[in-house]
Design an enzyme around this catalytic site. Structure first.
Site, short mmCIF file in Angstrom:
data_model
loop_
_atom_site.label_atom_id
_atom_site.label_comp_id
_atom_site.label_asym_id
_atom_site.label_seq_id
_atom_site.Cartn_x
_atom_site.Cartn_y
_atom_site.Cartn_z
N ASN A 8 -7.62 -38.25 37.70
CA ASN A 8 -8.78 -38.96 36.48
C ASN A 8 -9.16 -40.24 37.27
OD1 ASN A 8 -8.01 -36.96 34.80
ND2 ASN A 8 -6.36 -38.19 33.63
N LYS A 37 -2.21 -38.72 35.98
CA LYS A 37 -0.66 -38.52 35.77
C LYS A 37 -0.13 -38.73 37.14
CE LYS A 37 0.12 -38.27 30.93
NZ LYS A 37 0.37 -39.12 30.99
N LEU A 214 12.34 -44.68 27.56
CA LEU A 214 12.42 -45.51 25.57
C LEU A 214 11.95 -46.57 25.33
CD1 LEU A 214 16.34 -44.86 24.81
CD2 LEU A 214 14.15 -44.03 23.66
N GLY A 215 11.03 -46.90 27.07
CA GLY A 215 9.49 -47.67 26.88
C GLY A 215 10.21 -49.30 27.19
N GLY A 218 14.76 -49.31 27.93
CA GLY A 218 15.10 -48.95 28.84
C GLY A 218 15.38 -47.25 28.87
N ASP A 245 4.06 -43.53 34.61
CA ASP A 245 4.39 -42.42 36.06
C ASP A 245 4.83 -43.32 37.29
OD1 ASP A 245 2.51 -41.00 34.56
OD2 ASP A 245 0.48 -42.45 35.15
O1 RIB Z 1 0.07 -42.20 32.48
C1 RIB Z 1 -1.28 -42.68 32.91
C2 RIB Z 1 -3.04 -42.06 33.51
O2 RIB Z 1 -2.67 -40.61 31.51
C3 RIB Z 1 -3.74 -42.37 33.16
O3 RIB Z 1 -4.17 -43.20 33.84
C4 RIB Z 1 -4.98 -41.28 32.96
O4 RIB Z 1 -5.87 -40.80 33.68
C5 RIB Z 1 -4.25 -40.10 31.64
O5 RIB Z 1 -3.79 -39.29 33.45
#
Ligand code: RIB
Length: 297
Positions: A8, A37, A214-215, A218, A245
């Protein structure tokens, strides 16, 4: 390693707070960042030294040209990256004062990554990493083909949706955040380590491992050999976009380097924390030197 997933262009606006329904708020000038992602996880692994092939679709438009160039610049193998008539995928992101994001994805070209577009040699894959911003049937088919070929299959079930049993059975690793864990189990998001571990156990297949992130608290794992947890780092959060990611791409890179699961979790946890300290998706992903320094591993 091969990544079958989304690419994206992220359109990012900083806001004091996200608008309520029916409300307009003024934000910053918008910025464009490479995202998606699939692409984020592929780049996260490549920056750490993995040889990564990105399998996906881009439009034949200006964003597609830009993103093709950034992925090539990251050293990804793009032999099976296809240009299609649909517009390149885009994500519209607000980031508030606390660094928390809200994302709407317009899939565009990602939606036509059908199973017919998967490469004929997909069976020859050691590690396959996928997410859910491309058609579910493609994910199911790719998982089954790689599994049959003897490769390992990792699914980051984001955004969450109901997963067919056949797909769950083909997984070696399932990675979800707390919200996605709740959605997959049809209940509330786990609120602490104990609940997250219970959720991970419930989501786990007989031979597979489930990880629940869990952000800022952790992450936990439940594996055939046992379970465990890693505590979060305390960092100055600028933008949480792509933290998940970064975690997933790092985890799979580390596993593919034969790191034990606990070590891979520590490295992934550190990469996710570093990513939160910078703005944007791919611009905020660490390289190996930075990761090793930060994680002291
Ligand atoms: O996880 C973050 C991503 O989620 C962003 O980069 C956006 O493009 C969506 O896919």
């Amino acid at each position: 390693m091969k990544v079958v997933g989304s690419i994206n262009m992220d359109v990012v606006v900083e806001v004091e707070r996200a608008p309520e329904a029916g409300e307009t708020v003024l934000g910053s000038d918008y910025r464009l960042h490479p995202g998606g992602k699939g692409a984020n996880q592929a780049v996260a692994a490549a920056r750490l030294g993995a040889a990564v092939e990105m399998i996906g679709c881009l439009g034949r438009d200006a964003y597609g040209d830009t993103l093709y160039g950034t992925l090539r610049g990251e050293g990804l193998i793009l032999d099976n990256l296809q240009r299609v008539t649909q517009p390149t995928g885009a994500a519209f992101i607000t980031v508030d004062q606390d660094g928390q994001n809200r994302i709407v994805v317009s899939p565009g070209a990602n939606a036509v990554l059908t199973s017919a577009r998967l490469p004929s040699d997909l069976e020859r894959t050691d590690w396959l990493l996928m997410q859910l911003e491309v058609p579910l049937d493609t994910v199911r088919m790719a998982a089954s083909r790689v599994r049959n070929g003897g490769g390992r299959v990792v699914l980051n079930a984001a955004p969450a949706t109901v997963l067919p049993a056949e797909l769950l059975e083909a997984l070696d690793y399932l990675v979800v955040n707390e919200t996605e864990a709740g959605e997959l189990l049809g209940g509330p998001a786990p609120a602490d380590f104990e609940q997250a571990l219970q959720a991970a156990e419930r989501l786990r297949g007989a031979d597979s491992t489930t990880i629940v992130t869990l952000g800022d608290r952790g992450a936990v794992w439940a594996a055939p050999a046992g379970s465990g947890q890693v505590e979060a780092y305390t960092v100055a959060v600028v933008d949480t976009t792509a933290c998940g990611d970064s975690f997933v791409g790092t985890l799979v890179w580390a596993l593919s380097e034969n790191e034990p699961l606990e070590q891979a979790m520590k490295l992934a946890n550190a990469a996710g924390a570093l990513t939160a300290t910078r703005a944007g998706a791919q611009p905020s992903l660490p390289d190996l030197n930075e990761l090793r320094r930060f994680a002291s591993i």
